[in-house]
Motif scaffolding. Sequence first.
Motif, PDB file in Angstrom:
ATOM      1  N   GLY A 111      25.635  85.679  21.593  1.00 20.98           N
ATOM      2  CA  GLY A 111      25.417  87.100  21.845  1.00 20.98           C
ATOM      3  C   GLY A 111      24.095  87.592  21.310  1.00 20.98           C
ATOM      4  O   GLY A 111      23.435  88.444  21.921  1.00 20.98           O
ATOM      5  N   THR A 112      23.666  87.035  20.177  1.00 21.50           N
ATOM      6  CA  THR A 112      22.379  87.425  19.602  1.00 21.50           C
ATOM      7  C   THR A 112      21.230  87.000  20.507  1.00 21.50           C
ATOM      8  O   THR A 112      20.257  87.745  20.677  1.00 21.50           O
ATOM      9  CB  THR A 112      22.223  86.794  18.210  1.00 21.50           C
ATOM     10  OG1 THR A 112      23.324  87.178  17.393  1.00 21.50           O
ATOM     11  CG2 THR A 112      20.934  87.259  17.553  1.00 21.50           C
ATOM     12  N   ARG A 113      21.333  85.819  21.098  1.00 18.14           N
ATOM     13  CA  ARG A 113      20.267  85.365  21.985  1.00 18.14           C
ATOM     14  C   ARG A 113      20.200  86.206  23.262  1.00 18.14           C
ATOM     15  O   ARG A 113      19.118  86.506  23.774  1.00 18.14           O
ATOM     16  CB  ARG A 113      20.460  83.889  22.335  1.00 18.14           C
ATOM     17  CG  ARG A 113      19.194  83.274  22.915  1.00 18.14           C
ATOM     18  CD  ARG A 113      19.320  81.791  23.145  1.00 18.14           C
ATOM     19  NE  ARG A 113      20.136  81.482  24.298  1.00 18.14           N
ATOM     20  CZ  ARG A 113      21.329  80.902  24.254  1.00 18.14           C
ATOM     21  NH1 ARG A 113      21.881  80.583  23.093  1.00 18.14           N
ATOM     22  NH2 ARG A 113      22.005  80.640  25.350  1.00 18.14           N
ATOM     23  N   SER A 116      16.443  93.003  24.687  1.00 18.36           N
ATOM     24  CA  SER A 116      15.580  93.890  23.901  1.00 18.36           C
ATOM     25  C   SER A 116      14.181  93.966  24.491  1.00 18.36           C
ATOM     26  O   SER A 116      13.541  95.024  24.451  1.00 18.36           O
ATOM     27  CB  SER A 116      15.520  93.404  22.451  1.00 18.36           C
ATOM     28  OG  SER A 116      14.903  92.134  22.354  1.00 18.36           O
ATOM     29  N   VAL A 117      13.690  92.860  25.049  1.00 16.10           N
ATOM     30  CA  VAL A 117      12.368  92.884  25.697  1.00 16.10           C
ATOM     31  C   VAL A 117      12.402  93.773  26.931  1.00 16.10           C
ATOM     32  O   VAL A 117      11.470  94.556  27.182  1.00 16.10           O
ATOM     33  CB  VAL A 117      11.932  91.447  26.046  1.00 16.10           C
ATOM     34  CG1 VAL A 117      10.592  91.457  26.787  1.00 16.10           C
ATOM     35  CG2 VAL A 117      11.822  90.598  24.790  1.00 16.10           C
ATOM     36  N   LEU A 118      13.467  93.675  27.713  1.00 19.48           N
ATOM     37  CA  LEU A 118      13.578  94.524  28.906  1.00 19.48           C
ATOM     38  C   LEU A 118      13.585  96.003  28.535  1.00 19.48           C
ATOM     39  O   LEU A 118      12.920  96.816  29.178  1.00 19.48           O
ATOM     40  CB  LEU A 118      14.865  94.176  29.662  1.00 19.48           C
ATOM     41  CG  LEU A 118      15.049  92.731  30.126  1.00 19.48           C
ATOM     42  CD1 LEU A 118      16.391  92.567  30.814  1.00 19.48           C
ATOM     43  CD2 LEU A 118      13.925  92.317  31.050  1.00 19.48           C
ATOM     44  N   CYS A 169       3.015  88.376  30.798  1.00 21.31           N
ATOM     45  CA  CYS A 169       3.109  88.409  29.336  1.00 21.31           C
ATOM     46  C   CYS A 169       4.508  88.809  28.883  1.00 21.31           C
ATOM     47  O   CYS A 169       5.039  88.258  27.898  1.00 21.31           O
ATOM     48  CB  CYS A 169       2.069  89.378  28.770  1.00 21.31           C
ATOM     49  SG  CYS A 169       0.366  88.813  28.913  1.00 21.31           S
ATOM     50  N   VAL A 170       5.123  89.755  29.576  1.00 19.92           N
ATOM     51  CA  VAL A 170       6.496  90.142  29.235  1.00 19.92           C
ATOM     52  C   VAL A 170       7.453  88.972  29.422  1.00 19.92           C
ATOM     53  O   VAL A 170       8.324  88.711  28.582  1.00 19.92           O
ATOM     54  CB  VAL A 170       6.933  91.346  30.094  1.00 19.92           C
ATOM     55  CG1 VAL A 170       8.435  91.587  29.963  1.00 19.92           C
ATOM     56  CG2 VAL A 170       6.170  92.594  29.687  1.00 19.92           C
ATOM     57  N   VAL A 175      10.879  84.737  26.962  1.00 16.51           N
ATOM     58  CA  VAL A 175      11.262  83.324  26.835  1.00 16.51           C
ATOM     59  C   VAL A 175      11.048  82.830  25.405  1.00 16.51           C
ATOM     60  O   VAL A 175      11.913  82.162  24.818  1.00 16.51           O
ATOM     61  CB  VAL A 175      10.462  82.467  27.842  1.00 16.51           C
ATOM     62  CG1 VAL A 175      10.656  80.979  27.558  1.00 16.51           C
ATOM     63  CG2 VAL A 175      10.879  82.794  29.270  1.00 16.51           C
ATOM     64  N   ILE A 176       9.894  83.150  24.842  1.00  8.98           N
ATOM     65  CA  ILE A 176       9.590  82.685  23.475  1.00  8.98           C
ATOM     66  C   ILE A 176      10.581  83.262  22.478  1.00  8.98           C
ATOM     67  O   ILE A 176      11.105  82.551  21.608  1.00  8.98           O
ATOM     68  CB  ILE A 176       8.144  83.071  23.100  1.00  8.98           C
ATOM     69  CG1 ILE A 176       7.148  82.269  23.955  1.00  8.98           C
ATOM     70  CG2 ILE A 176       7.890  82.831  21.620  1.00  8.98           C
ATOM     71  CD1 ILE A 176       5.715  82.722  23.797  1.00  8.98           C
ATOM     72  N   PHE A 177      10.882  84.545  22.604  1.00 10.07           N
ATOM     73  CA  PHE A 177      11.798  85.192  21.672  1.00 10.07           C
ATOM     74  C   PHE A 177      13.197  84.581  21.777  1.00 10.07           C
ATOM     75  O   PHE A 177      13.847  84.281  20.761  1.00 10.07           O
ATOM     76  CB  PHE A 177      11.838  86.692  21.962  1.00 10.07           C
ATOM     77  CG  PHE A 177      12.392  87.518  20.844  1.00 10.07           C
ATOM     78  CD1 PHE A 177      12.309  87.100  19.529  1.00 10.07           C
ATOM     79  CD2 PHE A 177      13.005  88.728  21.105  1.00 10.07           C
ATOM     80  CE1 PHE A 177      12.817  87.861  18.490  1.00 10.07           C
ATOM     81  CE2 PHE A 177      13.527  89.507  20.077  1.00 10.07           C
ATOM     82  CZ  PHE A 177      13.426  89.056  18.765  1.00 10.07           C
TER      83      PHE A 177
END
Length: 289
Positions: free
Chosen positions: A211-213, A219-221, A257-258, A263-265
């Motif tokens: 759930g955290t992932r 959160s980015v969206l 970039c978004v 993906v990185i996060f």
Amino acid sequence: MTGATKAEAPAERVIVREPGAAERSPARAAARRRTLELGLAIGVPVVLIALWQLASGQGWIDARLYPAPSTIAAHGWERAIDGKLWPDTWATTRRVVLGFLLGTAIGLLLGLLMGTSRTARAALEPLLDALYVVPKLALLPIFLNMFGLGEGPQLALVAATVFFFVWISTMSAIMAVPEGYREAGAVFGASRRQMFRHVLLPGALPQILVGTRIAAGVSVLVIVAAEFVAATDGLGYLIFNSRTLFQNDVMYVGIVCVALLGVIFSEIIRFLGRRLTPWAPDDRDRVRT
């Protein structure tokens, strides 16, 4: 028997199953599988980008509205070299990280409390369920009234979004710990603190991290959407402002970039989850088709 012959019993057949290639050489089969997965992960995006490049170069699509990937890459590299891209990227990253940490902390605490206490669930779950279905962007005007312009409303929006994902996954994971685990802990005389630390938390932690992932990606969206409305910097502002000025190549740079940031996060959260729960199977290996 007279005048009749006794029918012979049919011979029994034995079916022998030969082991497959994966069974004869599991290490080699696993290596082939990993190679195939890596090839698909790289090949499919490369093919799509190549088709986009071809369509733009041949005039099948309007290059003014849909710039070629090579054009987007060139503008992105130019903005990175000139230093114009990094302030917006850093602004969005800072808001995502701070809002994510705040929302995760509150969601974990409340999820653990409600997962272990029926009284807390009875008191808080109806209210939180009602708030959960409200679109989080609809809360932005309220946060603007509460915190004014600046970083406050954006951080609060990210934290509120992350909170609900983490709260639900934590509470559900604690409640889903098998009863047999609890009974085993009780048999060994575990106290309430020991039961939580050695039984409930290890049993629930893999699902909590899933759930955290998910919350990390969402959160980015959310922050990008918030930056459309209530920011003067950040990748969301860059995308919106570039579209207003008809700078579609710069707009696509912001979108790329978004995507990379998301993906990185998410992969960072996955990496940390694997280190925190080495006993849990990797979700990529749970289903093999």
